[in-house]
Design a protein around this motif. Sequence first.
Motif, PDB file in Angstrom:
ATOM      1  N   PHE A   1       0.706  -0.767  -0.011  1.00 37.72           N
ATOM      2  CA  PHE A   1       0.020  -0.604  -0.195  1.00 37.72           C
ATOM      3  C   PHE A   1       1.265   1.167  -0.056  1.00 37.72           C
ATOM      4  O   PHE A   1       1.665   1.210   1.044  1.00 37.72           O
ATOM      5  CB  PHE A   1      -1.059  -0.297   1.024  1.00 37.72           C
ATOM      6  N   ASP A   2       1.056   1.596  -1.318  1.00 33.96           N
ATOM      7  CA  ASP A   2       2.093   3.359  -1.004  1.00 33.96           C
ATOM      8  C   ASP A   2       0.396   4.559  -1.150  1.00 33.96           C
ATOM      9  O   ASP A   2      -0.211   5.506  -1.519  1.00 33.96           O
ATOM     10  CB  ASP A   2       2.669   3.660  -2.272  1.00 33.96           C
ATOM     11  N   CYS A   3       0.299   4.675   0.444  1.00 29.68           N
ATOM     12  CA  CYS A   3      -0.279   5.522   1.051  1.00 29.68           C
ATOM     13  C   CYS A   3       0.110   7.163   0.719  1.00 29.68           C
ATOM     14  O   CYS A   3      -0.001   7.838   2.051  1.00 29.68           O
ATOM     15  CB  CYS A   3      -0.834   5.067   2.403  1.00 29.68           C
ATOM     16  N   PHE A   4       0.585   7.550  -0.512  1.00 26.79           N
ATOM     17  CA  PHE A   4       1.207   8.706   0.023  1.00 26.79           C
ATOM     18  C   PHE A   4      -0.406  10.073  -0.063  1.00 26.79           C
ATOM     19  O   PHE A   4       0.031  11.236  -0.341  1.00 26.79           O
ATOM     20  CB  PHE A   4       1.539   9.300  -1.586  1.00 26.79           C
ATOM     21  N   SER A   5      -1.974   9.534  -0.722  1.00 25.93           N
ATOM     22  CA  SER A   5      -2.597  10.635  -0.649  1.00 25.93           C
ATOM     23  C   SER A   5      -3.662   9.745   0.565  1.00 25.93           C
ATOM     24  O   SER A   5      -4.865  10.081   0.087  1.00 25.93           O
ATOM     25  CB  SER A   5      -3.346  10.635  -1.898  1.00 25.93           C
ATOM     26  N   GLY A   6      -3.057   8.936   1.187  1.00 27.84           N
ATOM     27  CA  GLY A   6      -4.073   8.698   2.753  1.00 27.84           C
ATOM     28  C   GLY A   6      -4.839   7.367   2.412  1.00 27.84           C
ATOM     29  O   GLY A   6      -3.694   6.688   1.166  1.00 27.84           O
ATOM     30  N   ILE A   7      -5.621   6.506   2.877  1.00 24.02           N
ATOM     31  CA  ILE A   7      -6.303   5.275   2.772  1.00 24.02           C
ATOM     32  C   ILE A   7      -7.682   5.562   2.867  1.00 24.02           C
ATOM     33  O   ILE A   7      -8.003   6.227   4.126  1.00 24.02           O
ATOM     34  CB  ILE A   7      -5.668   4.576   2.898  1.00 24.02           C
ATOM     35  N   SER A   8      -8.826   4.791   1.983  1.00 26.32           N
ATOM     36  CA  SER A   8     -10.213   4.561   2.422  1.00 26.32           C
ATOM     37  C   SER A   8     -10.226   3.444   2.145  1.00 26.32           C
ATOM     38  O   SER A   8      -9.700   2.493   1.096  1.00 26.32           O
ATOM     39  CB  SER A   8     -10.742   6.184   2.030  1.00 26.32           C
ATOM     40  N   GLY A   9     -11.296   2.899   2.258  1.00 26.67           N
ATOM     41  CA  GLY A   9     -11.817   1.015   1.327  1.00 26.67           C
ATOM     42  C   GLY A   9     -12.302   1.634   0.666  1.00 26.67           C
ATOM     43  O   GLY A   9     -12.221   0.572  -0.984  1.00 26.67           O
TER      44      GLY A   9
ATOM     45  N   SER B   1       1.313  15.318   6.999  1.00 27.95           N
ATOM     46  CA  SER B   1       0.884  15.845   5.434  1.00 27.95           C
ATOM     47  C   SER B   1       0.210  17.983   5.803  1.00 27.95           C
ATOM     48  O   SER B   1      -0.366  18.035   6.844  1.00 27.95           O
ATOM     49  CB  SER B   1      -0.101  14.984   5.206  1.00 27.95           C
ATOM     50  N   ASP B   2       0.541  18.564   5.055  1.00 33.06           N
ATOM     51  CA  ASP B   2      -0.194  19.722   4.782  1.00 33.06           C
ATOM     52  C   ASP B   2      -1.263  19.862   4.694  1.00 33.06           C
ATOM     53  O   ASP B   2      -2.337  20.583   4.373  1.00 33.06           O
ATOM     54  CB  ASP B   2       0.899  20.326   4.507  1.00 33.06           C
ATOM     55  N   ILE B   3      -1.961  18.631   3.944  1.00 28.00           N
ATOM     56  CA  ILE B   3      -3.107  18.717   3.424  1.00 28.00           C
ATOM     57  C   ILE B   3      -4.616  18.879   4.097  1.00 28.00           C
ATOM     58  O   ILE B   3      -4.583  18.238   4.873  1.00 28.00           O
ATOM     59  CB  ILE B   3      -3.241  17.615   2.220  1.00 28.00           C
ATOM     60  N   ARG B   4      -4.795  19.552   4.298  1.00 33.01           N
ATOM     61  CA  ARG B   4      -6.247  20.164   5.111  1.00 33.01           C
ATOM     62  C   ARG B   4      -7.211  19.639   4.671  1.00 33.01           C
ATOM     63  O   ARG B   4      -8.569  20.243   4.009  1.00 33.01           O
ATOM     64  CB  ARG B   4      -6.767  21.893   5.053  1.00 33.01           C
ATOM     65  N   SER B   5      -7.354  18.478   5.205  1.00 36.62           N
ATOM     66  CA  SER B   5      -8.264  17.525   4.569  1.00 36.62           C
ATOM     67  C   SER B   5      -8.105  15.946   5.362  1.00 36.62           C
ATOM     68  O   SER B   5      -7.197  15.803   5.901  1.00 36.62           O
ATOM     69  CB  SER B   5      -8.613  17.505   3.299  1.00 36.62           C
ATOM     70  N   GLU B   6      -9.290  15.159   5.578  1.00 32.74           N
ATOM     71  CA  GLU B   6      -9.018  13.867   6.202  1.00 32.74           C
ATOM     72  C   GLU B   6      -8.846  12.514   5.063  1.00 32.74           C
ATOM     73  O   GLU B   6      -9.578  12.516   3.975  1.00 32.74           O
ATOM     74  CB  GLU B   6     -10.769  13.765   6.640  1.00 32.74           C
ATOM     75  N   LEU B   7      -7.954  12.817   4.956  1.00 33.14           N
ATOM     76  CA  LEU B   7      -6.986  11.859   3.888  1.00 33.14           C
ATOM     77  C   LEU B   7      -7.759  10.219   4.739  1.00 33.14           C
ATOM     78  O   LEU B   7      -7.815   9.213   3.422  1.00 33.14           O
ATOM     79  CB  LEU B   7      -5.315  11.768   4.277  1.00 33.14           C
ATOM     80  N   ALA B   8      -7.025   9.889   5.905  1.00 35.45           N
ATOM     81  CA  ALA B   8      -7.368   8.353   6.350  1.00 35.45           C
ATOM     82  C   ALA B   8      -8.467   8.641   6.808  1.00 35.45           C
ATOM     83  O   ALA B   8      -8.865   8.464   8.231  1.00 35.45           O
ATOM     84  CB  ALA B   8      -6.202   7.904   7.027  1.00 35.45           C
TER      85      ALA B   8
ATOM     86  N   SER C   1       3.136  -1.712   4.166  1.00 36.62           N
ATOM     87  CA  SER C   1       1.961  -0.475   3.632  1.00 36.62           C
ATOM     88  C   SER C   1       3.266   0.609   3.713  1.00 36.62           C
ATOM     89  O   SER C   1       4.101   0.635   5.045  1.00 36.62           O
ATOM     90  CB  SER C   1       1.255  -0.186   4.578  1.00 36.62           C
ATOM     91  N   SER C   2       3.111   1.754   3.332  1.00 39.28           N
ATOM     92  CA  SER C   2       3.981   3.009   3.612  1.00 39.28           C
ATOM     93  C   SER C   2       3.101   3.572   5.368  1.00 39.28           C
ATOM     94  O   SER C   2       2.340   3.034   5.884  1.00 39.28           O
ATOM     95  CB  SER C   2       3.922   3.846   2.462  1.00 39.28           C
ATOM     96  N   ALA C   3       4.404   4.383   5.655  1.00 40.59           N
ATOM     97  CA  ALA C   3       3.775   5.161   7.017  1.00 40.59           C
ATOM     98  C   ALA C   3       2.508   5.957   6.095  1.00 40.59           C
ATOM     99  O   ALA C   3       1.220   6.249   5.052  1.00 40.59           O
ATOM    100  CB  ALA C   3       4.230   6.379   7.299  1.00 40.59           C
ATOM    101  N   ILE C   4       1.443   6.622   6.930  1.00 40.40           N
ATOM    102  CA  ILE C   4      -0.257   5.810   6.672  1.00 40.40           C
ATOM    103  C   ILE C   4      -0.899   7.647   7.094  1.00 40.40           C
ATOM    104  O   ILE C   4      -0.406   8.319   8.170  1.00 40.40           O
ATOM    105  CB  ILE C   4      -1.594   5.440   7.755  1.00 40.40           C
ATOM    106  N   PRO C   5      -0.326   9.060   5.555  1.00 38.57           N
ATOM    107  CA  PRO C   5      -0.865  10.008   6.244  1.00 38.57           C
ATOM    108  C   PRO C   5      -2.257  10.183   6.419  1.00 38.57           C
ATOM    109  O   PRO C   5      -3.167   9.792   5.991  1.00 38.57           O
ATOM    110  CB  PRO C   5      -0.229  10.960   5.182  1.00 38.57           C
ATOM    111  N   THR C   6      -2.619  11.429   7.429  1.00 37.68           N
ATOM    112  CA  THR C   6      -3.948  11.423   8.163  1.00 37.68           C
ATOM    113  C   THR C   6      -4.484  12.717   7.641  1.00 37.68           C
ATOM    114  O   THR C   6      -5.780  12.783   7.631  1.00 37.68           O
ATOM    115  CB  THR C   6      -4.107  11.145   9.278  1.00 37.68           C
ATOM    116  N   GLY C   7      -3.493  13.534   7.032  1.00 39.17           N
ATOM    117  CA  GLY C   7      -3.947  15.165   6.581  1.00 39.17           C
ATOM    118  C   GLY C   7      -4.311  15.863   8.440  1.00 39.17           C
ATOM    119  O   GLY C   7      -3.439  15.540   9.412  1.00 39.17           O
TER     120      GLY C   7
END
Length: 291
Positions: free
Chosen positions: A6-14, A234-241, A198-204
């Motif tokens: 899992f390459d979670c560079f933009s998070g992960i969802s189902g 992550s600097d992205i202001r959103s829920e990524l995980a 898996s990569s580390a998980i960015p959470t937003g």
Amino acid sequence: MRTLYFDCFSGISGDMVIGALIDAGADPFQMEEELKKLNIAEEYTLSWEKVVKNGIASTKFDVILSRKPERLHEHIHSHEYHHEHSHSNDHSYDHEQSHILDHNEHSHSNSYSHEHHDHHDHRTYKQIVEIINEANFNASVKNMSLAIFKKIGEAEGHIHGLPLEKVHFHEVGAVDSIIDIIGAAILINQLGVQSVLSSAIPTGSGHIHIDHGIYPVPAPATLEILKGVPIAASDIRSELATPTGAAIAAVLAESFCPLPTMTVESIGYGAGTKTFKNHPNVLRIIIGEMQ
């Protein structure tokens, strides 16, 4: 050893997990047939299609509920979020964003959105376990699914101060999340995966707004699920995980590491609901042989 990364560079969802697995070559029609063993097929239909996210062709997976929920007032909305759905220009909520709502609350969404829930879709942890146990899946699919649901149930119970058997799911008990978790297990098993990394998980970052107030990202249940898992800033202001995505990674990944030495056989990109200006909102999975 056949390994999935899992390459979670933009998070992960189902839904991103299932989209990426389909994109990597898994058979969604076989998954659709297997899911009929749950005996809830009248409650939903599935769709998947190719979309382009910031220049990356990816697969968007959706669960469309058969019952259209009441269009009640919005419980979750943040100006930080940029929503996109391939079927509509109406406001849409990223999958699982409402996971910490009380089970009497509703999200407001367009008729195609993957985030539909109404009061008929609430199921207890015990009911979900019974549905899975009665479905006659093979042992691998059954055990993966039960482990992921237990991880989320324990986290929700901890947050709300309830024992596991008393946990009454709102988000996770909804049909779309049941499909995401069990569907992911079916596709991973179908692909003959022997190990998951898996990569580390960015959470937003930022906040989500619900009736109870303003909650920080990552949301409490998501952070609880990710105990012991390396999370990435992550600097992205959103829920990524999301809770389901976090639980899939937390349960299935044997370790969290950079991309390992492997011979790559297939690559899949699963599209998220949100669109960011300078960042492709996709989950990448890499499948190959590790020595």
